[in-house]
Design a protein around this motif. Structure first.
Motif, PDB file in Angstrom:
ATOM      1  N   VAL A   4      26.484 -68.456 -52.688  1.00 44.49           N
ATOM      2  CA  VAL A   4      27.096 -68.546 -54.054  1.00 44.49           C
ATOM      3  C   VAL A   4      28.455 -68.331 -53.448  1.00 44.49           C
ATOM      4  O   VAL A   4      28.702 -67.068 -52.942  1.00 44.49           O
ATOM      5  N   PRO A   5      29.337 -69.014 -53.900  1.00 45.59           N
ATOM      6  CA  PRO A   5      30.687 -68.748 -53.535  1.00 45.59           C
ATOM      7  C   PRO A   5      31.286 -67.380 -53.955  1.00 45.59           C
ATOM      8  O   PRO A   5      30.922 -67.099 -55.249  1.00 45.59           O
ATOM      9  N   GLN A   6      31.951 -66.749 -53.347  1.00 44.00           N
ATOM     10  CA  GLN A   6      32.554 -65.375 -53.779  1.00 44.00           C
ATOM     11  C   GLN A   6      33.955 -65.171 -53.733  1.00 44.00           C
ATOM     12  O   GLN A   6      34.349 -65.732 -52.538  1.00 44.00           O
ATOM     13  N   THR A   7      34.632 -64.800 -54.714  1.00 44.09           N
ATOM     14  CA  THR A   7      36.143 -64.474 -54.717  1.00 44.09           C
ATOM     15  C   THR A   7      36.412 -63.105 -53.809  1.00 44.09           C
ATOM     16  O   THR A   7      37.441 -63.225 -53.222  1.00 44.09           O
ATOM     17  N   PHE A   8      35.554 -61.921 -54.101  1.00 43.25           N
ATOM     18  CA  PHE A   8      35.829 -60.727 -53.312  1.00 43.25           C
ATOM     19  C   PHE A   8      34.629 -60.551 -52.543  1.00 43.25           C
ATOM     20  O   PHE A   8      33.687 -61.050 -52.232  1.00 43.25           O
ATOM     21  N   PHE A   9      35.245 -59.419 -51.584  1.00 37.45           N
ATOM     22  CA  PHE A   9      34.426 -59.142 -50.484  1.00 37.45           C
ATOM     23  C   PHE A   9      33.508 -57.522 -51.083  1.00 37.45           C
ATOM     24  O   PHE A   9      34.263 -56.634 -51.185  1.00 37.45           O
ATOM     25  N   ASP A  10      32.168 -57.766 -51.433  1.00 37.27           N
ATOM     26  CA  ASP A  10      31.484 -56.740 -51.819  1.00 37.27           C
ATOM     27  C   ASP A  10      30.324 -56.843 -50.819  1.00 37.27           C
ATOM     28  O   ASP A  10      30.324 -57.428 -49.805  1.00 37.27           O
ATOM     29  N   ALA A  11      29.284 -55.898 -51.226  1.00 33.94           N
ATOM     30  CA  ALA A  11      28.050 -55.179 -50.252  1.00 33.94           C
ATOM     31  C   ALA A  11      27.502 -56.679 -50.211  1.00 33.94           C
ATOM     32  O   ALA A  11      26.939 -57.047 -48.954  1.00 33.94           O
ATOM     33  N   LEU A  12      27.405 -57.628 -51.095  1.00 31.52           N
ATOM     34  CA  LEU A  12      26.353 -58.835 -51.076  1.00 31.52           C
ATOM     35  C   LEU A  12      27.291 -59.823 -50.180  1.00 31.52           C
ATOM     36  O   LEU A  12      26.500 -60.535 -49.417  1.00 31.52           O
ATOM     37  N   ALA A  13      28.479 -59.839 -50.193  1.00 25.84           N
ATOM     38  CA  ALA A  13      29.411 -60.682 -49.320  1.00 25.84           C
ATOM     39  C   ALA A  13      28.908 -60.134 -47.680  1.00 25.84           C
ATOM     40  O   ALA A  13      28.808 -61.138 -46.669  1.00 25.84           O
ATOM     41  N   ALA A  56      23.221 -55.305 -36.198  1.00 23.97           N
ATOM     42  CA  ALA A  56      24.235 -55.296 -37.460  1.00 23.97           C
ATOM     43  C   ALA A  56      23.462 -55.550 -38.556  1.00 23.97           C
ATOM     44  O   ALA A  56      23.740 -54.897 -39.631  1.00 23.97           O
ATOM     45  N   ALA A  57      23.072 -56.907 -38.531  1.00 22.76           N
ATOM     46  CA  ALA A  57      22.271 -57.674 -39.697  1.00 22.76           C
ATOM     47  C   ALA A  57      21.116 -56.886 -40.300  1.00 22.76           C
ATOM     48  O   ALA A  57      20.775 -56.527 -41.228  1.00 22.76           O
ATOM     49  N   THR A  58      20.233 -56.347 -39.206  1.00 26.29           N
ATOM     50  CA  THR A  58      19.048 -55.584 -39.371  1.00 26.29           C
ATOM     51  C   THR A  58      19.575 -54.342 -40.187  1.00 26.29           C
ATOM     52  O   THR A  58      18.829 -53.965 -41.246  1.00 26.29           O
ATOM     53  N   ALA A  59      20.691 -53.484 -39.663  1.00 28.87           N
ATOM     54  CA  ALA A  59      21.092 -52.311 -40.319  1.00 28.87           C
ATOM     55  C   ALA A  59      21.422 -52.804 -42.048  1.00 28.87           C
ATOM     56  O   ALA A  59      21.159 -51.676 -42.740  1.00 28.87           O
ATOM     57  N   VAL A  60      22.321 -53.495 -42.116  1.00 30.82           N
ATOM     58  CA  VAL A  60      22.633 -53.966 -43.610  1.00 30.82           C
ATOM     59  C   VAL A  60      21.437 -54.290 -44.260  1.00 30.82           C
ATOM     60  O   VAL A  60      21.427 -53.902 -45.363  1.00 30.82           O
ATOM     61  N   GLU A  61      20.361 -55.148 -43.803  1.00 34.90           N
ATOM     62  CA  GLU A  61      19.061 -55.260 -44.633  1.00 34.90           C
ATOM     63  C   GLU A  61      18.657 -53.758 -45.025  1.00 34.90           C
ATOM     64  O   GLU A  61      17.737 -53.993 -46.092  1.00 34.90           O
ATOM     65  N   ALA A  62      18.546 -52.999 -43.981  1.00 37.61           N
ATOM     66  CA  ALA A  62      17.995 -51.704 -44.275  1.00 37.61           C
ATOM     67  C   ALA A  62      18.378 -50.887 -45.265  1.00 37.61           C
ATOM     68  O   ALA A  62      17.877 -50.380 -46.159  1.00 37.61           O
ATOM     69  N   VAL A  63      19.619 -50.874 -45.392  1.00 36.55           N
ATOM     70  CA  VAL A  63      20.473 -50.316 -46.523  1.00 36.55           C
ATOM     71  C   VAL A  63      20.174 -50.915 -47.860  1.00 36.55           C
ATOM     72  O   VAL A  63      19.900 -50.247 -48.835  1.00 36.55           O
ATOM     73  N   PHE A  64      20.033 -52.302 -47.927  1.00 37.05           N
ATOM     74  CA  PHE A  64      19.740 -53.025 -49.195  1.00 37.05           C
ATOM     75  C   PHE A  64      18.482 -52.759 -49.431  1.00 37.05           C
ATOM     76  O   PHE A  64      17.665 -52.257 -50.625  1.00 37.05           O
ATOM     77  N   ALA A  65      17.478 -52.621 -48.601  1.00 37.12           N
ATOM     78  CA  ALA A  65      16.018 -52.316 -48.690  1.00 37.12           C
ATOM     79  C   ALA A  65      15.964 -51.043 -49.467  1.00 37.12           C
ATOM     80  O   ALA A  65      14.840 -50.709 -50.030  1.00 37.12           O
TER      81      ALA A  65
END
Length: 573
Positions: A4-13, A56-65
């Motif tokens: 989904v296009p995003q205008t801002f840089f947030d955690a989901l981005a 890096a991606a694994t660490a980010v997924e762990a934070v969301f989990a």
């Protein structure tokens, strides 16, 4: 994962970007491995970048989990800290270590808002600039034509763009693509192989994923550019300019030494050593100096007590012991380049000798980079530590060429260089010693070097260029002494012309101006200034203005010499 296009840089981005970048590197991994010739042609840059991004991606997924279903999502600071930490602990190889520092540099800006949920395009511009600068600072001897160049170009393009994060990301991507296409013209080993820089190619893929994360539109992925492969748009190798970037077109001649700018190549250090290190900043600063003396391709990234150390050495044990003295090293990985691993598929075939190479002794890191960009194998002569003949012989071997031109760049090294040349000749290497007495004479010789000429003719032309260059240096007297210009006291500024003290003065800039005037009294067409770390900031600007105002037909070139032992080197030719 639908985008989904995003205008801002947030955690989901951050999460989206990591996932897309991992996919992009997965698709490009084999292509990037195939064009990997720098700093070592071990064919694993794409794999190392992929594994680093995967961590890096694994660490980010762990934070969301950790937030669980319905518990909201992490803050931007939490996500980028996880991304940077994951990349740091999972970094592989030279390229992966630099990528980790790029992500860390971005995170330092993106997380500055604390609990802020997002940043805008202006914040992303700052993050890209911090990423490029911090990565360059992490490399002991930065070289143009590498991923560092591509990162800097991305940051510069972003800084020239207004708009939201999507617009900034697209500008950075296009700037990086353009810079990547130019890398074969900036680094000799890439030009000879007909490829772009592998690490830079990986960064372009990562930035393309950043564009898609914000716009929802996939960028057109070009194949890794190399001889014999079609490469559309900015990826075409033939579009690269035939010049050395960073204002070094003056010495854009390319030597046939198949090695990286640090001296690393198939004939370079035998081991790659990587480890995580828990240590303080002061201890790491000492570690950098020690590892820099031990080997090549030194990259130390991290901070806040945790570091990732990467270096190529012949003595792997000494590199690990240095880490033990600095703090607590762990996850130690030692790879022998000659044996190969799962990425190289076994032992590499013997490398073909180049026809001709140049080996040069240089007094500082800045000049080492300049000479290396022109294709020379360099030997660093630190203040008070002149290289031994054995070091010069090793450098000649490392150049891996049938014919070698040796530039000692110091009158006191002439006999040492002669002994090294004689030793190399017994090994079947044709060596010509040009008795350059200063690094500025070496620059003049390298500027006229043409590998395609007959060896004898090339040596004659290089010798003539060096001989036509008068040289001077500006230093500070360490003690009272008799000189050809009179008695000097400790702390006086001395101007030496062609090795003899000609001027004694109290001020660096004024003394340098007097020296330059005396040199130009005999005429000249080009002034070369090599400014050391200890020189006043304005000295080069002052001398340039003096030449411009008083000597209308004379051009000036300025280079940064780093820790070269002298405040200023001057060449007039």
């Amino acid at each position: 994962m639908a985008q989904v296009p995003q205008t801002f840089f947030d955690a989901l981005a951050v999460r989206t970007w990591c996932g897309l970048a991992l996919g992009a590197l997965g698709r490009a991994r084999e292509e990037i491995d195939a064009i990997n010739v720098y700093p070592v042609a071990d064919g694993d840059t794409g794999t190392n970048l992929y594994l680093t991004l995967e961590s890096a991606a694994t660490a980010v997924e762990a934070v969301f989990a950790g937030y669980g279903t319905g518990a909201g999502e992490p803050s931007l600071a939490d996500a980028v800290h996880a991304m940077a930490h994951g990349a740091l602990i999972g970094a592989r190889g030279n390229s992966g270590t630099i990528l980790a520092q790029l992500l860390r540099g971005m995170s330092q800006v993106l997380a500055q808002g604390g609990d802020a949920s997002h940043i805008d395009g202006a914040g992303l511009r700052l993050a890209l600039r911090r990423a490029a600068d911090s990565a360059r600072q992490a490399v002991a001897h930065p070289v143009e034509g590498t991923v560092l160049t591509v990162a800097s170009a991305a940051a510069e393009a972003a800084e020239e763009t207004e708009g939201d994060c999507g617009a900034v990301a697209r500008a950075a991507y296009e700037g990086a693509r353009k810079a990547l296409a130019a890398t074969p013209g900036q680094l000799a080993v890439l030009g000879r192989a007909g490829v772009v820089d592998a690490g830079g190619r990986g960064l372009v893929a990562v930035l393309g994923a950043l564009v898609e994360a914000f716009t929802g539109e996939a960028v057109q992925e070009a194949p890794a550019a190399r001889a014999g492969l079609a490469a559309p748009q900015a990826m075409v190798v033939g579009e690269a300019p035939d010049a050395v970037s960073g204002g070094h077109a003056r010495v854009a001649a390319v030597c046939d030494a198949d090695l990286c700018a640090d001296g690393t190549g198939a004939g370079g250090p035998a081991y790659e050593v990587i480890y995580l290190l828990e240590a303080g900043d002061t201890a790491v600063a000492r570690l950098r100096e020690r590892l820099d003396a031990l080997g090549d391709s030194l990259v130390v990234v991290g901070g806040d007590g945790l570091w990732n150390v990467h270096v190529h050495v012949d003595d792997a044990g000494a590199a690990v012991e240095a880490g033990v003295e600095a703090g607590r090293p762990y996850r130690i990985r030692i790879t022998h380049f000659g044996i190969g691993d799962v990425h190289t598929g076994g032992e590499r075939p013997p490398r073909e000798r180049a026809e001709r190479a140049v080996v040069a002794v240089v007094p500082g890191e800045g000049l080492a980079g300049l000479y290396a960009e022109a294709g020379a194998t360099t030997v660093l002569a630190r203040p008070g530590e002149p290289p031994a003949s054995g070091e010069l012989v090793q450098a000649v071997r490392r150049a891996h060429a049938r014919e070698v031109v040796l530039l000692p760049n110091d009158a006191e090294l002439r006999h040492t260089a002669a002994a090294a040349a004689e030793q190399a000749r017994t090994e079947g290497i044709r060596v010509a010693l040009i008795p350059t007495r200063s690094a500025v004479q070496g620059i003049a010789a390298l500027a006229v070097h043409e590998p395609g000429r007959r060896f004898d003719e090339d040596v004659v032309q290089m010798t003539a260029a060096a001989g036509a260059t008068r040289y001077a240096e500006v230093v500070v007297a360490e003690r009272q002494s008799w000189t050809t210009a009179g008695i000097c006291q400790a702390g006086d500024v001395l101007g030496l012309i062609d090795g003899d003290v000609a001027v004694i003065g109290p001020d660096v800039t004024a003394t340098a101006a007097t020296v330059l005037d005396r040199m130009l009294q005999a005429g000249g067409e080009l002034v070369t200034l090599v400014v050391g770390d200890g020189a006043p900031e304005a000295v080069a600007e002052h001398l340039e203005a003096r030449v411009r105002e008083s000597y209308l037909a004379v051009d000036t070139m300025v280079y940064r010499g780093g820790r070269q032992g002298t405040l200023l080197l001057i060449g007039v030719e």
